[in-house]
Write a protein that holds these residues in place. Structure first.
Motif, short mmCIF file in Angstrom:
data_model
loop_
_atom_site.label_atom_id
_atom_site.label_comp_id
_atom_site.label_asym_id
_atom_site.label_seq_id
_atom_site.Cartn_x
_atom_site.Cartn_y
_atom_site.Cartn_z
N LEU A 45 0.88 -1.18 0.00
CA LEU A 45 0.00 0.00 0.00
C LEU A 45 0.91 1.22 0.00
N ASP A 46 0.95 1.91 -1.12
CA ASP A 46 1.82 3.07 -1.28
C ASP A 46 1.02 4.35 -1.05
N GLU A 47 1.72 5.43 -0.72
CA GLU A 47 1.08 6.73 -0.46
C GLU A 47 -0.02 6.59 0.58
N ALA A 48 0.25 5.82 1.62
CA ALA A 48 -0.79 5.49 2.60
C ALA A 48 -1.19 6.68 3.46
N GLN A 49 -0.43 7.76 3.42
CA GLN A 49 -0.84 8.95 4.16
C GLN A 49 -2.16 9.50 3.62
N ASN A 50 -2.51 9.10 2.39
CA ASN A 50 -3.75 9.57 1.79
C ASN A 50 -4.90 8.58 1.94
N SER A 51 -4.72 7.61 2.83
CA SER A 51 -5.83 6.72 3.19
C SER A 51 -6.51 7.28 4.42
N THR A 52 -7.81 7.07 4.51
CA THR A 52 -8.53 7.47 5.71
C THR A 52 -8.36 6.39 6.78
N ALA A 53 -8.77 6.69 7.99
CA ALA A 53 -8.69 5.70 9.06
C ALA A 53 -9.52 4.46 8.70
N THR A 75 3.52 2.06 2.98
CA THR A 75 4.51 3.15 2.90
C THR A 75 3.81 4.50 2.79
N GLY A 76 4.46 5.53 3.28
CA GLY A 76 3.90 6.86 3.17
C GLY A 76 4.72 7.92 3.87
N ASP A 77 4.39 9.15 3.59
CA ASP A 77 5.05 10.32 4.17
C ASP A 77 3.97 11.15 4.87
N ILE A 78 3.97 11.11 6.20
CA ILE A 78 2.89 11.77 6.94
C ILE A 78 3.00 13.29 6.94
N THR A 79 4.04 13.83 6.28
CA THR A 79 4.11 15.28 6.13
C THR A 79 3.49 15.73 4.80
N GLN A 80 2.98 14.77 4.01
CA GLN A 80 2.43 15.09 2.69
C GLN A 80 1.03 14.52 2.52
N VAL A 81 0.13 14.89 3.41
CA VAL A 81 -1.25 14.39 3.36
C VAL A 81 -2.07 15.25 2.40
N ASP A 82 -2.73 14.60 1.43
CA ASP A 82 -3.53 15.31 0.43
C ASP A 82 -5.02 15.02 0.55
N LEU A 83 -5.44 14.50 1.69
CA LEU A 83 -6.86 14.21 1.88
C LEU A 83 -7.67 15.51 1.89
N PRO A 84 -8.86 15.49 1.30
CA PRO A 84 -9.67 16.71 1.25
C PRO A 84 -10.23 17.07 2.62
N ALA A 94 -8.78 12.88 8.79
CA ALA A 94 -7.54 12.41 9.40
C ALA A 94 -6.91 11.31 8.56
N SER A 95 -5.61 11.30 8.52
CA SER A 95 -4.87 10.29 7.77
C SER A 95 -4.86 8.96 8.54
N GLY A 96 -5.18 7.88 7.83
CA GLY A 96 -5.11 6.57 8.45
C GLY A 96 -3.71 6.18 8.85
N LEU A 97 -2.70 6.67 8.11
CA LEU A 97 -1.31 6.34 8.44
C LEU A 97 -0.87 7.04 9.72
N ARG A 157 -1.68 16.75 8.56
CA ARG A 157 -2.62 17.09 9.62
C ARG A 157 -2.64 16.03 10.69
N GLY A 158 -2.45 16.44 11.91
CA GLY A 158 -2.57 15.54 13.05
C GLY A 158 -1.42 14.59 13.21
N GLY A 159 -0.33 14.74 12.46
CA GLY A 159 0.76 13.76 12.52
C GLY A 159 2.04 14.36 13.02
N ARG A 160 2.94 13.47 13.42
CA ARG A 160 4.28 13.89 13.77
C ARG A 160 5.14 13.85 12.55
N GLY A 161 6.12 14.71 12.44
CA GLY A 161 7.01 14.71 11.30
C GLY A 161 7.90 13.52 11.30
N ALA A 162 8.42 13.13 10.09
CA ALA A 162 9.32 11.99 9.98
C ALA A 162 10.74 12.44 10.17
#
Length: 321
Positions: free
Chosen positions: A228-236, A255-264, A268-271, A316-321
Motif C-alpha cells: 500500500l503506497d502513499e498510505a498517508q492519503n488513506s482514511t482511518a 509506505t507513506g510520508d505523513i508530512t504530505q497528506v492530500d486528503l480533502p 484524518a490520515s489513516g497512516l 494534519r494531526g501527525g508527527r514529522g518523519a
C-alpha cells in the motif's frame, strides 16, 4: 610505522573501492589518520596506532562487497567508517553484504543507509510493516524489491500494488483512459524492477495486480505480497479495511510520508492514526526513515531538512518523519 597491502582481483574492483579520483581513500585517511596509496590493483596503508587495522578492516569488507557486485558509494564509505569506530564490524559486514535479488540488469538491490537496512530487516521479519518517511528514502523502491524477490523465490504467489485514489489534489476521474491506464503512471515506480514485457505477462496472468485501495474491500488476500503506497492519503476507515484483508501466507508493507497528506477537508490520515493504534501489536513493525536516508540527489536531503525546520507541508494531526 605499520604497513599493510591489499590486492584487488580486478581493476574494476579496485576502482569501486577507491572511488572516483580516489575520493574514498581520502575519506579513509581523514577518518583513521593513515596514508593510503593506490597502485594499479592494490592499495598500501601506512600509519601508526589502531588506525591501520581499522582501515584494513574497512577496505577488506568493501573489497568483498565490490567483488560480489555492490556499487560502492559515499554513503557506504561513511557507514563503514562509523561502524568500525563504534567497533561494530559485524553490523558493517551485514550491511555491505545485504542484497535483494530482482530479475533486472542490476541483478540485486541493496539498502544504502542504516535506516534502509533496518527497514528491509523489518520486512523480512514481520508480516505487516509500516515504512514512514520523506521522499527519496527508498520506502517504495525497497518494498517493491522485496516483493519481486518473494515472487521469484515463490515465497509469494502474487504481488498486489495498491494506492489511494488521491494524488496531490488531482482527481483520477479527469485523466484519459480506462482504470488501468489511469493507475499505471502513478504506480510505475512500484514495478520497474522487472522487464516491462515480463510485468505485462505477470499482470495478464494475475501474478501482479494493480488496483486502487477502494477495490480491496470485501476481499481476502492469500499468499500475496501486498504494498500500500502513499498510505498517508488513506482514511482511518480505509486503513482498517486494508489491514484486515490480509490472509494466510501474506505479507503487507505500507509506505507513506505523513508530512504530505492530500486528503480533502480535515479528514484524518489513516497512516497517522495507525501508529498509536497498532504500535504494541506483535508481528507489526514501524520503520521510520529520515532525511539521513534520502538517496536521491544530495540536494533532496537538504530540501527535506529545510522544510522540516520551516514546518511546512506537515501532515494534519501527525508527527514529522
Amino acid at each position: 610505522m605499520a604497513e599493510f597491502r591489499l590486492d584487488f582481483d580486478t581493476p574494476q574492483q579496485a576502482g569501486a573501492v577507491c572511488g572516483g579520483r580516489e575520493e574514498h581513500l581520502r575519506a579513509f585517511e581523514k577518518a583513521f589518520g593513515v596514508t593510503v596509496v593506490a597502485r594499479g590493483t592494490s592499495v598500501k596503508i601506512c600509519g601508526d596506532g589502531p588506525g591501520v587495522g581499522r582501515c584494513r578492516t574497512v577496505l577488506g569488507e568493501l573489497s568483498e562487497a565490490a567483488r560480489l557486485g555492490r556499487e560502492i558509494r559515499r554513503d557506504d564509505i561513511a557507514y563503514a567508517i562509523r561502524a568500525v569506530a563504534r567497533r561494530r564490524e559485524g553490523e558493517m559486514q551485514a550491511f555491505l553484504s545485504d542484497r535483494i535479488r530482482v530479475p533486472s540488469k542490476k541483478i540485486f538491490v541493496t539498502p544504502r543507509t542504516e535506516g534502509q537496512k533496518a527497514y528491509v530487516d523489518a520486512i523480512r521479519g514481520n508480516d505487516i510493516v509500516f515504512g514512514i518517511g520523506p521522499a527519496g528514502t527508498g520506502k517504495t523502491y525497497l518494498a517493491m524489491a522485496m516483493a519481486v524477490e518473494a515472487l521469484v523465490d515463490e515465497r509469494a504467489g502474487r504481488i498486489i500494488l495498491t494506492r489511494p485514489a488521491v494524488e496531490a489534489g488531482e482527481s483520477l476521474g479527469f485523466l484519459p483512459g480506462d482504470l488501468h491506464e489511469k493507475i499505471t503512471p502513478y504506480l510505475r515506480p512500484l514495478y520497474d524492477m522487472m522487464d516491462p514485457a515480463q510485468v505485462a505477462r505477470h499482470i495478464e496472468r494475475g501474478l501482479i495486480e494493480v488496483a486502487p485501495l477502494a477495490y480491496m474491500r470485501g476481499r481476502t488476500l492469500n499468499d500475496s505480497f501486498i504494498i500500500l503506497d502513499e498510505a498517508q492519503n488513506s482514511t482511518a476507515e480505509q486503513m482498517k479495511m486494508f489491514l484486515t484483508r490480509l490472509g494466510p501466507g501474506s505479507k503487507a508493507v505500507v509506505t507513506g510520508d505523513i508530512t504530505q497528506v492530500d486528503l480533502p477537508g480535515h479528514r484524518a490520515s489513516g497512516l497517522v492514526q495507525v501508529q498509536s493504534v497498532l504500535r504494541a501489536v506483535d508481528g507489526i513493525r514501524f520503520a521510520y526513515l529520515t532525511e539521513r536516508d534520502v538517496v536521491r540527489h544530495e540536494l533532496v536531503q537538504r530540501i527535506v531538512k529545510a522544510y522540516a525546520r520551516a514546518g511546512n507541508g506537515k501532515g494534519r494531526g501527525g508527527r514529522g518523519a
